[in-house]
Structures are given as structure tokens and as C-alpha cells.
Design an enzyme around this catalytic site. Structure first.
Site, PDB file in Angstrom:
ATOM      1  N   ARG A  57       0.868  -1.188   0.000  1.00  0.00           N
ATOM      2  CA  ARG A  57       0.000   0.000   0.000  1.00  0.00           C
ATOM      3  C   ARG A  57       0.898   1.228   0.000  1.00  0.00           C
ATOM      4  NH1 ARG A  57      -5.309  -0.444   2.432  1.00  0.00           N
ATOM      5  NH2 ARG A  57      -4.821   1.497   3.484  1.00  0.00           N
ATOM      6  N   ASP A  59       2.334   4.919  -0.241  1.00  0.00           N
ATOM      7  CA  ASP A  59       1.794   6.233   0.127  1.00  0.00           C
ATOM      8  C   ASP A  59       1.738   7.170  -1.074  1.00  0.00           C
ATOM      9  OD1 ASP A  59       1.334   5.872   2.836  1.00  0.00           O
ATOM     10  OD2 ASP A  59       3.411   6.350   3.371  1.00  0.00           O
ATOM     11  N   TYR A 118      12.327  -2.533  -2.244  1.00  0.00           N
ATOM     12  CA  TYR A 118      12.139  -1.110  -2.497  1.00  0.00           C
ATOM     13  C   TYR A 118      13.478  -0.507  -2.895  1.00  0.00           C
ATOM     14  CZ  TYR A 118       7.447  -0.917  -0.386  1.00  0.00           C
ATOM     15  OH  TYR A 118       6.111  -1.072  -0.122  1.00  0.00           O
ATOM     16  N   ARG A 210      11.415   4.896   4.025  1.00  0.00           N
ATOM     17  CA  ARG A 210      11.714   6.332   3.984  1.00  0.00           C
ATOM     18  C   ARG A 210      12.415   6.791   5.265  1.00  0.00           C
ATOM     19  NH1 ARG A 210       6.051   8.755   2.449  1.00  0.00           N
ATOM     20  NH2 ARG A 210       7.150  10.702   2.906  1.00  0.00           N
TER      21      ARG A 210
END
Lengths: 263, 263
Positions: A57, A59, A118, A210
Site C-alpha cells: 500500500r 503512500d 524497495y 523512507r
């Protein structure tokens, strides 16, 4: 009806998107989301309501190259190559469906995922990135990659990553995750240099990549020692880690599944 | 005043830009152009009027990674690193000044250039490019690279390139140019595949790289035989060549100068 669909198996779409124009991946009423667009395109192409499940999911502002989105299949589905063309014609600007695979009955892109990768792109140095401006965070200062690599090694393994999770969302949740790889790789794309933070793990907490990247940059620019990152991890406290790196540098790169998921 | 400036030497800016928002490189009244923006930024930073010369007058929509822009210097110019920061703060979205070099008196980015390299990115196959969508032309059909390479070899050398020049602009002009290299290279950028046509030559006619690329794609998709490109060259007639490839796939990549230009 669900039982009937499960008997027919499932499909997995591989999806790329530019995060900038969307209010994130997850469907929300009255917002332009990736999932909302995909479900509308599927409904038109398949002439029925389709509920999808995404592997991650992401952002608002976060991109994807290899997001995986599953849905249960019906009788008489169109040929995958035909559906691929239809979906790309229907889904609109900013999203591309790059592949369709048949999956075993009951397949869930979210719950069957074994590993997620990622990548976060950093553009160091005094000159801003131009062609990479949409997909890389300009740090302005140069980065000490070897200090970043030393710091990153503390994250590999199974740990409580509570320090690297949006504080409000950690409450009550199990915050243990397994990180397999954290690599700091100099790369060149479109003629411009960047430094890519590549992270592979079984699953990630909200904003985890992040916050890890924002913390690695603290080390890279010399504001923190390499050993600080391991201490921040051990503290199990969001306040101990660094700032959250901006969304536009992050891309959900790849999601891996066991072979038996595919028909 | 010009003589005075020349005595002080010249500067060469290296400039990247995204062609999409601009009406091309060359200054035009009441249009947003790259040269217009650079001259306005230089006027503010240097507090005097500055007239620039660009190595290549790229058309609307064409990008640049290594455009070179020269201007005559004055007494008491700021430090290059300081000027670089000022120009990037002043020039606005879509343009980045990546370097500043001191050049010999009288240096012209246009007339002193020995070689120019352009790259044209093609995105073949049924799935549109996403992250490369702004900088690559989606051909939809797959490309036969070996047929394209055979065709391209006919272009290398000194030839009359009248067939590969916007017809209206060829009249009266000398249309001989020397092409050193035409390479067809599969590449990967930002996780997506593309095919890059890399062309190096002494100078190029109006739209020459785009007409060459449009013609190479005719061969790549199988609409023309590899030998056709040499015949199109020999015809010295724009109508003999293929269509003009769209502007957004093209980037002015690099401009080379003799060593003695630099101080």
C-alpha cells in the site's frame, strides 16, 4: 460467488506507476488512487465489479515499477494479451500494466508475498537532478557511501523496527520485520548519477524505507556516526531515528512469490 | 565593449533541460525558451545584459543533457561555483546548469564545436514506457536491431544529407555533413528497457536526427529493407526518407571542442 471465483483461480497484474498524481495506492472515496483506477479499468474491461489486493500500500507520491495486484478470476476471462492492451488503454496517464499472470485459486498479492524490494534514489551534490528530478531526492550535500554501508549493516536480520515506523501506526502492532539486504549502489540513469538504497525484506512497516533512508542520509552527510543507526534501532523509539525521506525518491521495485502461486 | 569583453575571455555553461515546457532553445520574443531563461538568469546574476550562443538550436520538445552555451566575460566575474548556485536558483523549473568552464577569448559554443552527439530513445513493444515516457518514443511494434544496424551503416561518412532535412530549410543551404557514428544500443534506465540511437557528427541539419531515426524505425519494424536507407540518402530528396520521429525522444547529449578552447 466468491467460492465460484476461487475455483477459477486468480490473476496477478504487474503494475508500474508514477506516484506524483495519485493519493497513494489504496482506494479511497473521491480520491484519484492507483487501486481505484485499476478497479475501474478492470470493471470496464471485464464487465463486472472487481475487487483487487495490492502487494504494497504505497503512500501518496511513492512510485512503483513492480507492484503486484491480484483479483479472483471468473469464467470466460479474455486472453491476457488482449486484456493487457485494454487495461492500458483504459487506465489513463501515470499507470502502466506491464504483465498479467495466472495464479492459483485464492492467490493474494498481499498475503502470499515472500519478499518485497524497495529502491530509494538519492541525488547528491550541489547540482540538482534534471531527468531524475521526479524520482530522486536531491540531498545537496555529498554522501559518504562507505559510512552509509557500515551503518546499514546494523539493519540486516530480524529486528523490532519500531524506531523506523510512523509513531501513530506502531501502537499495538507487531513491529518485527526481517530485512535481507540493504545495499548502497552508485548508478547512472538517463546520463545522471544517483545513489540507490536497495532494501529487500519480508514486509515493511508504514514509512519504514523512507525513515531508514532519511537516517542513512544523516550518516552519509556526516551529521551522525555510522554506529548511531544501530543505536537508533535498539532504542525502539521513532524519536531516536532520522527524518522521513520524501516520497518521490521511493519506488516499490519488485515483489517475490513462491513458485507454487503460479499456474 | 565587445573587444573589451573578448580580452577577458569567455565562459561556457553546460546545460541540461527537459524540452517539454519550452518553445525550443533559441530566444524568441514572448515565448518561454531555454536561451531566454538563461539570459534572464545571467542578467540578474551578473547585473548586465548577456548575449549567449548555444551549440545546438534544439527544437521545441527536444531535451538536452550536455548543451553548451557561451558568453563573453567581463571584468570581476563571480567565482564559477557561486555563479553555478545563483544560476540554478534563478533559471527556474526544467533547466539545470551542470557546469561552468573558462574559455579562450572569442570562444563560441556554436562555431568552435568539433562534434555533436545526439541520442534518440525508442521504447519498442506492446507496453508503453512509464518512467521513460517523457524521454522515449513508444514505437508499439518490436524492432529488428540488426536490420537497423545494417541500414545505419550507409549513413556513416561525409554525405549530402538533403533527404534527412526539413525540405523548406534545405533550399540554398550546403547540406553536406559528416556522420562519425550511428549506433543502435539496447539500454535499461529506471528499470525500463529502451533502444537508443546514438549519432555523432560534425554538425546536423534541421530535424536530421529525427528524420534519420524515423527512417531507421521504418526498417526496424520491417516496413522497409535495410538497403532502402542508403537509397533514400542517395536520392537527395526529403520525400525519399521516412517520417520525422517525435521531438520528445531526442536529447542533445554532448558537444566536443578542441582542447585549446579551454583556459
Amino acid at each position: 460467488m466468491d467460492a465460484n471465483r476461487q475455483a477459477h483461480g486468480a490473476y496477478a497484474l504487474t503494475v508500474s506507476y508514477d506516484g506524483a498524481p495519485f493519493s497513494g495506492f489504496a482506494r479511497q472515496p473521491d480520491r484519484d488512487t492507483v487501486q481505484g483506477r485499476l478497479e475501474a479499468a478492470l470493471a470496464t474491461a471485464l464487465r463486472r465489479e472487481v475487487v483487487t489486493v495490492g502487494a504494497g500500500r504505497t503512500d501518496a507520491g511513492v512510485h512503483a515499477l513492480g507492484q503486484v495486484v491480484s483479483y479472483d478470476s471468473d469464467e470466460n476471462e479474455p486472453e491476457p494479451a488482449v486484456l493487457l492492451r485494454s487495461l492500458n488503454a483504459l487506465v489513463g496517464e501515470g499507470i502502466v500494466v506491464t504483465g498479467i499472470r495466472r495464479a492459483a485459486p485464492g492467490f493474494s498479492a498481499r498475503f502470499d508475498a515472500e519478499a518485497r524490494e524497495y529502491r530509494y534514489r538519492l541525488a547528491p551534490g550541489p547540482v540538482p537532478p534534471l531527468f531524475l528530478g521526479r524520482v530522486a531526492w536531491w540531498t545537496r550535500r555529498t554522501l559518504n557511501l562507505s559510512a552509509m554501508r557500515t551503518a546499514a549493516s546494523a539493519l540486516v536480520g530480524e529486528h523490532d523496527f519500531r524506531s523506523f515506523c510512523v509513531a501513530e501506526s506502531a501502537g499495538g502492532q507487531i513491529t518485527f520485520r526481517r530485512v535481507e539486504v540493504v545495499e548502497i549502489v552508485p548508478e547512472e540513469h538517463l546520463g545522471e548519477h544517483c545513489v540507490t538504497v536497495r532494501i529487500v525484506g519480508n514486509a515493511f512497516l508504514h514509512s519504514m524505507v523512507r525513515i531508514i533512508t532519511g537516517s542513512l542520509v544523516e550518516v552519509g552527510v556526516g551529521r551522525r556516526d555510522p554506529g548511531w543507526l544501530g543505536e537508533a534501532l535498539a532504542a525502539c523509539d521513532r524519536a531516536a531515528a532520522g527524518p522521513t525521506a520524501p516520497a518521490h525518491g521511493l519506488t516499490l521495485w519488485h515483489v517475490a512469490y513462491p513458485d507454487e502461486c503460479w499456474l
